[in-house]
Structures are given as C-alpha cells and as structure tokens.
Design an enzyme around this catalytic site. Structure first.
Site, mmCIF file in Angstrom:
data_model
loop_
_atom_site.group_PDB
_atom_site.id
_atom_site.type_symbol
_atom_site.label_atom_id
_atom_site.label_comp_id
_atom_site.label_asym_id
_atom_site.label_seq_id
_atom_site.Cartn_x
_atom_site.Cartn_y
_atom_site.Cartn_z
ATOM 1 N N ASN A 101 -26.699 -7.114 -1.203
ATOM 2 C CA ASN A 101 -27.148 -6.820 -2.066
ATOM 3 C C ASN A 101 -28.469 -6.675 -2.582
ATOM 4 O OD1 ASN A 101 -27.778 -9.496 -0.776
ATOM 5 N ND2 ASN A 101 -29.149 -9.807 -2.976
ATOM 6 N N THR A 156 -11.750 -27.538 -18.118
ATOM 7 C CA THR A 156 -10.851 -26.989 -18.802
ATOM 8 C C THR A 156 -11.001 -25.561 -18.731
ATOM 9 O OG1 THR A 156 -11.410 -28.801 -20.074
ATOM 10 C CG2 THR A 156 -10.397 -26.392 -21.512
ATOM 11 N N CYS A 163 -41.454 -11.901 -5.045
ATOM 12 C CA CYS A 163 -42.314 -12.296 -5.763
ATOM 13 C C CYS A 163 -42.361 -12.599 -7.005
ATOM 14 C CB CYS A 163 -43.149 -11.587 -5.531
ATOM 15 S SG CYS A 163 -43.897 -10.968 -4.472
ATOM 16 N N ALA A 198 -17.732 -11.586 -11.719
ATOM 17 C CA ALA A 198 -17.195 -11.575 -13.122
ATOM 18 C C ALA A 198 -18.335 -9.928 -13.404
ATOM 19 C CB ALA A 198 -16.793 -11.627 -14.552
ATOM 20 N N HIS A 199 -20.143 -10.703 -13.334
ATOM 21 C CA HIS A 199 -21.088 -10.386 -13.985
ATOM 22 C C HIS A 199 -21.095 -8.989 -13.208
ATOM 23 C CE1 HIS A 199 -24.933 -11.778 -11.793
ATOM 24 N NE2 HIS A 199 -24.106 -12.544 -10.989
ATOM 25 N N GLY A 240 -20.006 -16.930 -7.720
ATOM 26 C CA GLY A 240 -19.812 -16.406 -6.587
ATOM 27 C C GLY A 240 -20.129 -17.590 -5.818
#
Length: 386
Positions: free
Chosen positions: A154, A240, A328, A203-204, A70
């Site tokens: 998020n 690649t 933190c 993807a993750h 991202g």
C-alpha cells in the site's frame, strides 16, 4: 482553491455508477435471511454482488465470504489458523511466516498469534520491497502452518510474485494467504491460478462504499467464524447483511473487472510523468519501490532534507491531498515500517510522500503538482538543519 486528491490507496471516492446502483436499491430493505418476497429480493441482489466480486478475482462464487472490510477478513484468516492447531493434522505445525512490509492488520494479527504461543517469523524484503525468496525457502519446513504475503504494498506499490510464493508454501504443506486489497482492480488477479488458500479484497479501494469487504476461501481450506450468531454466510459470519454496502461493492467490482486493463494503460503514464518531472525539477530525491513490478498508480518519493509531515501540510495548503510515508499524520512518530524494511534510514523514511493516483486524476492535475511541489521542497530544505 484548486483541489487535487491523490491519495487513492488510502480510500477512493464512490463512483457515480456505484452511487446510482446503491440509490436505485435503497428500497430493497428486506432482511436477506427472510423467506418472504422482500427477503428473497434482497438475497438475490446479494448473491449477484457475490458473483461480481468472484469474477473480479476469477474465483468460484461460493468461495466468497462477506466481511466488514479487509481488516476483518485478514483477522478471520489468522483466527482460523489459531483454531485448527487443535486438529491432529496440524498439531505439530506452529510456525507463522509473514513479511516485514505487511499492513498493520496482518502484522498485529501475527503478533496476536505469537502471544498465544505460535512462533512468528517476519521475513525480510530487498531494497525494492520484494520478499527475499531465498529467505522464504530457508524458513519453510514441516513446522510451518501458515504464510501471509500481501499481493501489492500500500505504501510503495511493489507487487509480489504470489504464484511463485504460493507454490513454495503449498509444497511445504502449509496454508497461504494474500492481502490483495491494494491489488484488486489495479492489476489482473486470478485467485485460482495464484494457488492461494485465502485472498482479501475491500470495497472502498475500488470506488465502492466503506465498511464492506470479502474473503476468498479456496475449497477445502479451513475457516472458522469470528462473529458468532446466526446462519449468515454458511454460519461463518453472523449478522444481518449490509444490503446497500454489498450492492455497492458488487457494482464496484463489476466495473473494476471490466476496466482493469484500461486502468493500467491510462493511469501508468500519469504516474510516470509525475515521477519523471519531479526527478527533473527537484534535486536529490529517491523513488522508493520496485521499478517494474509496481502498481500502476503508486509513486513513493523521499525528499532528503524535508520532513514528510511538513511537505504534506504544505501541499494541503495548496489543495493537494497526498499521504506521508511516515506515520506522523496519524499521531505516530515512528517512521514507516515499510520504508525501514526496504533499507531506508529514519530521516529518509520521515521525508517520504506517497502519491497514489486513480480515476479522476488528470494530466492537468499532475502538471499542477509538478508546479507546486518544487518550491515547497526548496523552502523546507532551506529551513532544515538536516
């Protein structure tokens, strides 16, 4: 020790189906740019993955560019804005708009453009983390080049009205980007219907491997490479191909597209149970984020009188892995910029925890958190001078 992982917005485990797809294709080692049969086989699998990622966001297959994640995809968009300014069509447009709650890779990309002479306007959000539309309307004019607003936050999970935002931006003649890394797979996304020029996924965050992402680019929207070299991705992203990463991404996207409705129906009740029970059992807490326009898996809670890092470490000792609303844990003592933008003071921001659920979280896990967390908060509050 019992372990409850409830930090899915940070990253997700690779699903068994995705692992299987990767393992099954490990023997597909050919360079996808080669013309022989091994290369053609690798290329066919990559194009299959591209179509699956496009289907997840209801986009045309040819609009998908693979990246390393991202952050690279977001940087690629901002880098493209830096390069089109030399065009006669855009030389009088030098204003970049974004919001105060964006991911650091967006905010820092905007600051990089500011250092190059662009005017960057960081727009405010309301107490729920929603972009103030009236402030956007006031900021948009014939000098505006580009606007970037995340689809869903998020930290607090607030979902923005990207379709409405995009319509205003396009009416002003500017380009619009949305970072949809946290939204993809959790809520339905339709890039074409949203009307955006650019959209980022990773993807993750959808139970795929780390180190691979994608950028949607609407036909006609300007885009320039950040990585120069070979002809890969139509010359827009040299290097690649990451065969196994892309194969895994495709399978994860396929599953996410199939299950996005199921995800909301099954995860939301667990999130709501956690929210309601914590509100019952722990006095004087604050739920952060929008009450309705919120990701089904995200719950951000402030615990006045208890410091976020101490809560996090205490939960970790009991096997509960969550995230602090403060930075933190990453060595930065500054409070969350997202919570501060939503109007929380430093003390409240420092005392916040983000619970982000996902596939694998059970009602038993939620019950365990509900049992373990109240005495932790009581103990920390008793020690606090706040």
């Amino acid at each position: 020790m019992r372990k409850v992982y409830i930090d899915y917005n940070a990253t997700t485990p690779v699903r068994d189906e995705v692992k299987k797809a990767i393992i099954n294709d490990l023997e597909i080692f050919g360079n996808a740019s080669s013309m022989h049969s091994s290369g053609r086989l690798a290329r066919s699998k990559i194009e299959k993955a591209r179509s699956e990622i496009a289907a997840l966001i209801h986009a045309k297959t040819e609009s998908i560019i693979f990246t390393s994640g991202g952050s690279e995809a977001n940087n690629m968009v901002f880098n493209s804005m830096h390069k089109i300014i030399d065009s006669n069509d855009f030389q009088n447009r030098d204003v970049i708009l974004t919001t105060a709650i964006e991911h650091p890779c967006v905010l820092n990309s905007a600051l990089n453009l500011k250092a190059s002479g662009y005017k960057v306007n960081v727009l405010p959000v309301d107490e729920y983390g929603k972009l103030k539309i009236d402030e956007l309307e006031k900021a948009l004019n014939d000098k505006t080049l580009f606007v970037s607003v995340m689809a869903a936050n998020n930290e607090i999970g607030t979902v923005q009205d990207i379709k409405k935002i995009a319509a205003l931006v396009k009416n002003a003649g500017a380009f619009i980007h949305t970072d949809a890394v946290q939204a993809a797979g959790k809520i339905p996304l339709n890039a074409e219907d949203l009307g955006v020029d650019y959209l980022t996924v990773s993807a993750h965050k959808i139970y795929g491997p780390k180190g691979v992402g994608a950028l949607y680019v609407k036909k006609g929207a300007p885009v320039f490479p950040m990585v120069h070299g070979g002809h890969q991705e139509e010359g827009l992203r040299a290097g690649t191909y990451n065969n196994t990463g892309i194969f895994g991404f495709g399978e994860a996207a396929r599953l996410a597209a199939e299950e996005v409705q199921k995800y909301g129906k099954e995860i939301t009740p667990l999130r709501d149970k956690l929210k309601n029970k914590l509100s019952e059992k722990i006095p004087n807490i604050k739920i952060n984020g929008h009450t309705a326009d919120v990701l089904p898996n995200t719950l951000n809670v402030s615990f006045p009188g208890a410091e976020g890092e101490a809560i996090l470490l205490s939960m970790d000792m009991e096997g509960i892995e969550a995230s602090t609303g403060s930075a933190c844990a990453s060595g930065n003592l500054e409070p969350s910029h997202v919570l501060m933008a939503a109007g929380l003071g430093p003390e409240m921001a420092h005392g916040s925890i983000r619970f982000s659920l996902g596939w694998g979280i059970t009602e038993t896990d939620i019950d365990y958190i509900i049992d373990v967390l109240p005495p932790i908060i009581a103990r920390l509050r008793a020690m606090s001078t706040f």
